[in-house]
Design a protein around this motif. Sequence first.
Motif, PDB file in Angstrom:
ATOM      1  N   SER A 124       0.896  -1.269  -0.217  1.00 21.37           N
ATOM      2  CA  SER A 124       0.395   0.067   0.158  1.00 21.37           C
ATOM      3  C   SER A 124       0.996   1.617  -0.044  1.00 21.37           C
ATOM      4  O   SER A 124       1.739   1.268   0.390  1.00 21.37           O
ATOM      5  CB  SER A 124      -0.734  -0.475   1.753  1.00 21.37           C
ATOM      6  N   SER A 125       0.217   2.303  -0.705  1.00 17.01           N
ATOM      7  CA  SER A 125       1.438   4.120  -0.942  1.00 17.01           C
ATOM      8  C   SER A 125       1.090   4.316   0.681  1.00 17.01           C
ATOM      9  O   SER A 125       1.929   4.690   1.094  1.00 17.01           O
ATOM     10  CB  SER A 125       0.343   4.819  -1.506  1.00 17.01           C
ATOM     11  N   GLY A 126       0.446   4.093   1.771  1.00 19.23           N
ATOM     12  CA  GLY A 126      -0.046   4.664   2.916  1.00 19.23           C
ATOM     13  C   GLY A 126      -1.154   4.327   4.336  1.00 19.23           C
ATOM     14  O   GLY A 126      -2.230   3.182   3.569  1.00 19.23           O
ATOM     15  N   ARG A 143      -8.807   9.032  23.734  1.00 20.82           N
ATOM     16  CA  ARG A 143      -9.347   8.529  22.832  1.00 20.82           C
ATOM     17  C   ARG A 143      -9.552   7.098  21.866  1.00 20.82           C
ATOM     18  O   ARG A 143      -8.261   6.754  21.714  1.00 20.82           O
ATOM     19  CB  ARG A 143      -9.231  10.316  21.787  1.00 20.82           C
ATOM     20  N   ARG A 144     -10.540   6.990  21.066  1.00 22.50           N
ATOM     21  CA  ARG A 144     -10.226   5.672  20.653  1.00 22.50           C
ATOM     22  C   ARG A 144      -9.821   5.581  19.312  1.00 22.50           C
ATOM     23  O   ARG A 144     -10.610   6.741  18.348  1.00 22.50           O
ATOM     24  CB  ARG A 144     -12.847   5.502  20.490  1.00 22.50           C
ATOM     25  N   PRO A 145      -9.773   5.071  18.679  1.00 17.20           N
ATOM     26  CA  PRO A 145      -8.792   5.422  17.375  1.00 17.20           C
ATOM     27  C   PRO A 145     -10.607   4.291  16.493  1.00 17.20           C
ATOM     28  O   PRO A 145     -10.965   2.867  16.628  1.00 17.20           O
ATOM     29  CB  PRO A 145      -7.570   4.528  16.535  1.00 17.20           C
ATOM     30  N   ASN A 146     -11.130   4.933  15.434  1.00 11.43           N
ATOM     31  CA  ASN A 146     -12.054   4.480  14.256  1.00 11.43           C
ATOM     32  C   ASN A 146     -11.535   3.100  13.855  1.00 11.43           C
ATOM     33  O   ASN A 146     -12.815   2.475  13.837  1.00 11.43           O
ATOM     34  CB  ASN A 146     -13.108   5.201  14.141  1.00 11.43           C
ATOM     35  N   PHE A 147     -10.863   3.735  12.666  1.00  5.66           N
ATOM     36  CA  PHE A 147     -10.490   3.027  11.380  1.00  5.66           C
ATOM     37  C   PHE A 147      -8.725   2.881  10.754  1.00  5.66           C
ATOM     38  O   PHE A 147      -9.084   3.965  11.500  1.00  5.66           O
ATOM     39  CB  PHE A 147     -11.659   2.718  10.049  1.00  5.66           C
ATOM     40  N   VAL A 148      -8.994   1.733  11.042  1.00  3.07           N
ATOM     41  CA  VAL A 148      -7.325   1.896   9.969  1.00  3.07           C
ATOM     42  C   VAL A 148      -7.525   1.489   8.532  1.00  3.07           C
ATOM     43  O   VAL A 148      -8.717   0.803   8.296  1.00  3.07           O
ATOM     44  CB  VAL A 148      -5.556   0.736  10.656  1.00  3.07           C
ATOM     45  N   VAL A 149      -7.161   2.187   7.613  1.00  5.47           N
ATOM     46  CA  VAL A 149      -7.203   1.925   6.502  1.00  5.47           C
ATOM     47  C   VAL A 149      -6.170   1.736   5.602  1.00  5.47           C
ATOM     48  O   VAL A 149      -5.620   2.779   5.485  1.00  5.47           O
ATOM     49  CB  VAL A 149      -8.748   3.178   5.609  1.00  5.47           C
ATOM     50  N   ARG A 150      -5.613   1.629   4.223  1.00  5.60           N
ATOM     51  CA  ARG A 150      -5.362   1.216   4.296  1.00  5.60           C
ATOM     52  C   ARG A 150      -5.504   1.852   2.202  1.00  5.60           C
ATOM     53  O   ARG A 150      -6.860   1.532   2.018  1.00  5.60           O
ATOM     54  CB  ARG A 150      -4.417  -0.117   3.436  1.00  5.60           C
ATOM     55  N   PHE A 151      -4.434   2.606   1.319  1.00  9.65           N
ATOM     56  CA  PHE A 151      -4.595   3.229   0.325  1.00  9.65           C
ATOM     57  C   PHE A 151      -3.543   3.305  -0.247  1.00  9.65           C
ATOM     58  O   PHE A 151      -2.640   2.820  -0.135  1.00  9.65           O
ATOM     59  CB  PHE A 151      -4.791   4.783   0.450  1.00  9.65           C
TER      60      PHE A 151
END
Length: 367
Positions: A278-280, A340-348
């Motif tokens: 992934s790019s990031g 604080r709660r992290p909601n999502f981790v998304v790769r792109f």
Amino acid sequence: MNIDYQRRRFLIQTATAAAALQLGGCGRGDARYQDINIQSRQPLAPNASALELIRYATLSANGHNTQPWFFDVLDNDIRILPDISRRTPVVDPDDHHLYASLGCAAENLSIAAKAWGISGEVAIKTGEQTNVIIDTTADTTASGRSAPPLFNAITQRQVTRAQYEGKPAPVDVLERLNKAANSYGVDAYMVTDNNQKEQILELVVDGNSQQMDNPAFVQELKDWVRFNASSAAETRDGLYAACSGNPESPTLIGSTLFNLFFTKDAENDKYRDHIRSSSGLMVFVANQDDPEGWINAGRAYERFALQATLDGLKNAFVNQAVEELDMRIRLQSLFNLGDRRPNFVVRFGYGDALPMSLRRAVADVVI
């Protein structure tokens, strides 16, 4: 890539493809699947009705493609309510993903409404049952109809669960993604450094290992898998195998092979390849940990995903790093989030498109 993983993937693809051919499994050319997909994603009709706007709303991202929503058409607005019968209590015990899915749908609906000179303003109503209201009165302040830039990406956006090409995204693209993601009070943390990506990858693998060791998680996931186009067309929901780059098979054969080859090691190897190609990564963190905050996180993610689509990028969730509490705490520490709660981790990243997941008919989601 791990050689054993390659061998397992080859075996399952070969065995499944052979079984599908021998036993008459339907392929991606299934006419019903194609017809439903075309109808669901056709351009918005001129002077779009409330039902047309709802059709665009249903094209949004949502957990396991359960489509956990109802739409109520009122005189001056459209209300989006949770469909609790479609919750996924093992992977999403507090309904975080369910309410985030409502936010994704609200963002699509708002953007589509504004494209046709309708207010599209979004309000979140809390109480016994949190819901979202989208204003559908005419926008008298608009000097002329002008579709928001993200509008044209709605019918093309998809979660692309495949390996990407590994090339970096240009700076101007990253800036646009950052701007889209940091919306509605949500802080989005972009990660493009390989060392930081590896730190998050460790959390994804550890979280996935916990989930794969939980038979209830595996069964819940399997219940939402659609092993062929005919099955996907029958339910118009769930995780169609081809949408993840997997071969199709008759349901009985697919179910058996799932039990044999859906293993912790194979899935962990897959996620290593997915994240490293992934790019990031983008980590979304809402300003409050409640249904209102989760809805805003969904809206911010949907804007990010639409912008990524416009810029020719694919994206996919790697939420194992936030779905398991131990991993979520470690991710909080990694980004100094406090409580604080992290909601999502998304790769792109850059990659090929896969077949689209289907959506239920509008008549089935309107109350």
